[in-house]
Design an enzyme around this catalytic site. Structure first.
Site, PDB file in Angstrom:
ATOM      1  N   HIS A 114       0.830  -1.205   0.000  1.00 43.50           N
ATOM      2  CA  HIS A 114       0.000   0.000   0.000  1.00 43.50           C
ATOM      3  C   HIS A 114       0.862   1.251   0.000  1.00 43.50           C
ATOM      4  O   HIS A 114       1.837   1.351   0.743  1.00 43.50           O
ATOM      5  CB  HIS A 114      -0.897   0.026   1.253  1.00 43.50           C
ATOM      6  CG  HIS A 114      -1.822   1.194   1.270  1.00 43.50           C
ATOM      7  ND1 HIS A 114      -3.027   1.208   0.611  1.00 43.50           N
ATOM      8  CD2 HIS A 114      -1.700   2.419   1.844  1.00 43.50           C
ATOM      9  CE1 HIS A 114      -3.613   2.374   0.783  1.00 43.50           C
ATOM     10  NE2 HIS A 114      -2.833   3.137   1.536  1.00 43.50           N
ATOM     11  N   ASP A 193     -15.496   2.945   7.259  1.00 44.67           N
ATOM     12  CA  ASP A 193     -14.422   3.849   6.799  1.00 44.67           C
ATOM     13  C   ASP A 193     -14.922   4.700   5.641  1.00 44.67           C
ATOM     14  O   ASP A 193     -14.618   5.886   5.551  1.00 44.67           O
ATOM     15  CB  ASP A 193     -13.182   3.043   6.380  1.00 44.67           C
ATOM     16  CG  ASP A 193     -12.144   3.954   5.744  1.00 44.67           C
ATOM     17  OD1 ASP A 193     -11.644   4.844   6.457  1.00 44.67           O
ATOM     18  OD2 ASP A 193     -11.850   3.817   4.547  1.00 44.67           O
ATOM     19  N   ARG A 200     -15.056  13.100   6.599  1.00 47.18           N
ATOM     20  CA  ARG A 200     -13.768  13.787   6.841  1.00 47.18           C
ATOM     21  C   ARG A 200     -13.429  14.712   5.678  1.00 47.18           C
ATOM     22  O   ARG A 200     -12.934  15.819   5.864  1.00 47.18           O
ATOM     23  CB  ARG A 200     -12.638  12.752   7.021  1.00 47.18           C
ATOM     24  CG  ARG A 200     -12.652  12.083   8.384  1.00 47.18           C
ATOM     25  CD  ARG A 200     -11.721  10.879   8.399  1.00 47.18           C
ATOM     26  NE  ARG A 200     -10.347  11.233   8.109  1.00 47.18           N
ATOM     27  CZ  ARG A 200      -9.454  10.407   7.540  1.00 47.18           C
ATOM     28  NH1 ARG A 200      -9.800   9.165   7.224  1.00 47.18           N
ATOM     29  NH2 ARG A 200      -8.236  10.787   7.308  1.00 47.18           N
ATOM     30  N   SER A 215      -7.825   4.401   8.963  1.00 45.75           N
ATOM     31  CA  SER A 215      -8.530   4.238   7.698  1.00 45.75           C
ATOM     32  C   SER A 215      -7.783   3.248   6.789  1.00 45.75           C
ATOM     33  O   SER A 215      -8.370   2.303   6.249  1.00 45.75           O
ATOM     34  CB  SER A 215      -8.652   5.620   7.032  1.00 45.75           C
ATOM     35  OG  SER A 215      -9.037   5.501   5.695  1.00 45.75           O
ATOM     36  N   LYS A 219      -8.747  -1.164   6.122  1.00 44.06           N
ATOM     37  CA  LYS A 219      -8.970  -1.777   4.799  1.00 44.06           C
ATOM     38  C   LYS A 219      -7.991  -2.921   4.569  1.00 44.06           C
ATOM     39  O   LYS A 219      -8.341  -3.945   3.985  1.00 44.06           O
ATOM     40  CB  LYS A 219      -8.828  -0.708   3.705  1.00 44.06           C
ATOM     41  CG  LYS A 219      -9.975   0.309   3.743  1.00 44.06           C
ATOM     42  CD  LYS A 219      -9.907   1.294   2.603  1.00 44.06           C
ATOM     43  CE  LYS A 219      -8.905   2.381   2.816  1.00 44.06           C
ATOM     44  NZ  LYS A 219      -9.405   3.718   3.071  1.00 44.06           N
TER      45      LYS A 219
HETATM   46  N1  URA Z   1      -5.957   6.986   2.325  1.00 41.81           N
HETATM   47  C1  URA Z   1      -6.920   6.337   3.020  1.00 41.81           C
HETATM   48  O1  URA Z   1      -7.296   5.222   2.656  1.00 41.81           O
HETATM   49  N2  URA Z   1      -7.433   6.912   4.107  1.00 41.81           N
HETATM   50  C2  URA Z   1      -7.037   8.129   4.554  1.00 41.81           C
HETATM   51  O2  URA Z   1      -7.547   8.595   5.554  1.00 41.81           O
HETATM   52  C3  URA Z   1      -6.046   8.816   3.815  1.00 41.81           C
HETATM   53  C4  URA Z   1      -5.512   8.217   2.688  1.00 41.81           C
END
Ligand code: URA
Length: 466
Positions: A114, A193, A200, A215, A219
């Protein structure tokens, strides 16, 4: 991390999971007063209990908290912070808010990768095939572009025929067959999320380290891999502007991983200029292919190799980075990495002929050049502004519903510390229309700072965090 750690992490995760589903399935609607009390508690800077965080997360997707209450809570968190325990509870509750993938049918240590998001960051399309070519089972759930940063799914969608919206079952079967699958995030993964991120986005609460860490990690946990290689970007084209902030984010995510039995390594890499020279969806696929053909290198290759090495170690295929690097160099030079990308494209319905014939990608409608009006050394690039130029050209989205032009983007001819003379070509902008191309060209021009002398070159890899 030893197995008992991993087992106890997984147990904690399962326990939390079942408590979340009790909240969800029995539809416990908290009295309005207790919601207000939870918000008050955080507003006053106190630590929330696991149950209070679970109530907030459950409320974000079962409707028991109103949007204005969720938004007030997000702002209270933004201003008063979250402790390590609160961040972990938030991550786990969000991970458990939707579907969780079970990859146990796949053999080996499944590894995900990621990036926190950058410009011309197509490292996934290089590191994932290289690691998979070395025997690492790579299973990746990816997102679309976010703001001025690109997304792997948008890039893969630019390959004619490529299917990113495959089912979990298809992706698992494919990873079993070829050792690599990249699928698009589904609505069933971490709905909490998704809801909280959308709030947000409109309440100025995005750039908060514990909220970003929770966040991202929620995932990753829900997507089911055993290990994750993180690339935390830092600089003018990243969420994290300083190395200190990037380190804090990386360490927060590594700690969350430890807590839930997920092996995590992180790299902190510079985003003070676009990582590669090609910025755009099909352009970045082409850049990745060129790297895998061994025709181009630079920062993009360096970061991709480092990430692939981390993935190879996390996957238990190599003992350390040095051994991994030897294996990865062999995969690069023998063409096995490129072959793996070809297998990925074929397996997901794409036309593998794009690898040898870039004209099979949709062509750009308009192309304009940016030539320098000044002479000097390029000493600063506002990478975020270049990313915004890519969006303005039609390659990215202003809102979630916008469609994108897969061919739009920017080809940079210059990098930091290059000597430039008046009249030199700096960039080519490819866009959906002349108006868009000219808007993007102005942005690229404004993103560049010239000086009489070059600065000393800065490294692209800043830190490694285990
Ligand atoms: N990427 C994400 O998946 N979440 C965030 O809060 C910021 C970047």
């Amino acid at each position: 991390m030893d197995l008992s750690d991993r087992a106890s992490g997984k147990l904690r995760y399962r326990q939390l999971n079942s408590s979340i589903s009790i909240i969800r399935h029995t539809e416990v609607i908290m009295a309005e007063k207790s919601i207000v009390e939870i918000i008050e508690k955080k507003r006053d800077g106190l630590e929330l209990s696991q149950q209070e965080i679970e109530s907030f997360v459950a409320g974000s997707h079962n409707g028991s908290w109103r949007d204005y209450q969720l938004s007030a809570m997000l702002m209270a968190i933004y201003l008063k912070g979250l402790s390590a325990e609160e961040t972990a509870a938030l991550t786990l509750a969000m991970a458990a808010s939707g579907e969780q993938f079970d990859l146990s049918a796949l053999r080996g240590i499944k590894v995900d990768k990621h990036s926190t998001g950058g410009v011309a960051d197509t490292a996934t399309l290089i590191a994932a095939p290289l690691a998979a070519a070395c025997g690492v089972p790579v299973f990746k759930v990816s997102g679309r572009g976010l703001g001025f940063t690109g997304g792997t799914i948008d890039k893969l969608d630019s390959i004619p025929g490529f299917q990113t919206s495959i089912s979990k079952e298809q992706a698992i079967a494919q990873a079993g067959r070829i050792g690599l699958a990249i699928m698009s995030q589904t609505d069933q993964i971490t709905p909490a999320d998704r809801k909280l991120y959308a709030l947000r986005d409109v309440t100025a609460t995005i750039d908060h380290i514990p909220l970003i860490a929770a966040s991202i990690m929620s995932k990753k946990i829900a997507a089911g891999a055993d290990a994750v290689m993180l690339d935390v970007k830092c600089g003018s084209g990243a969420f994290m502007r300083t190395a200190g902030e990037a380190r804090q984010l990386a360490e927060t995510m590594v700690s969350i991983g430890k807590l839930v039995g997920l092996r995590v390594k992180a790299l902190i890499s510079s985003m003070d200029q676009p990582l590669g020279n090609l910025i755009g969806n099909s352009l970045e696929v082409i850049d990745a292919i060129e790297v895998l053909k061994g025709r181009t290198g630079g920062d993009l290759l360096e970061v991709s190799m480092e990430l692939a090495a981390g993935m190879t170690v996390l996957g238990g295929i190599a003992q350390d980075n040095k051994q991994a690097e030897g294996m990865l160099q062999a995969a690069l030079q023998s063409g096995k990495g490129l072959e793996k990308l070809e297998q990925l494209i074929t397996a997901q319905g794409g036309n593998p002929k794009v690898i040898d014939d870039y004209s099979l990608f949709a062509p750009a409608k308009v192309s304009v050049q940016l030539r320098s009006s000044r002479s000097g050394y390029l000493t600063r690039i506002n990478a975020a502004l270049i990313g915004k130029g890519f969006v303005a050209a039609g390659g990215g989205r202003y809102s979630k519903e916008d469609s994108i032009d897969p061919a739009a983007g920017i080809i940079m001819s210059k990098r930091l510390q290059d000597r430039i003379d008046a009249g030199d070509l700096i960039a080519e902008i490819r866009a959906s229309s002349l108006v868009q191309a000219e808007k993007a060209r102005n942005m690229v021009e404004q993103a560049l700072t010239f000086s009489k002398k070059p600065l000393s070159a800065a490294p692209v890899i800043l830190e490694r965090i285990d």
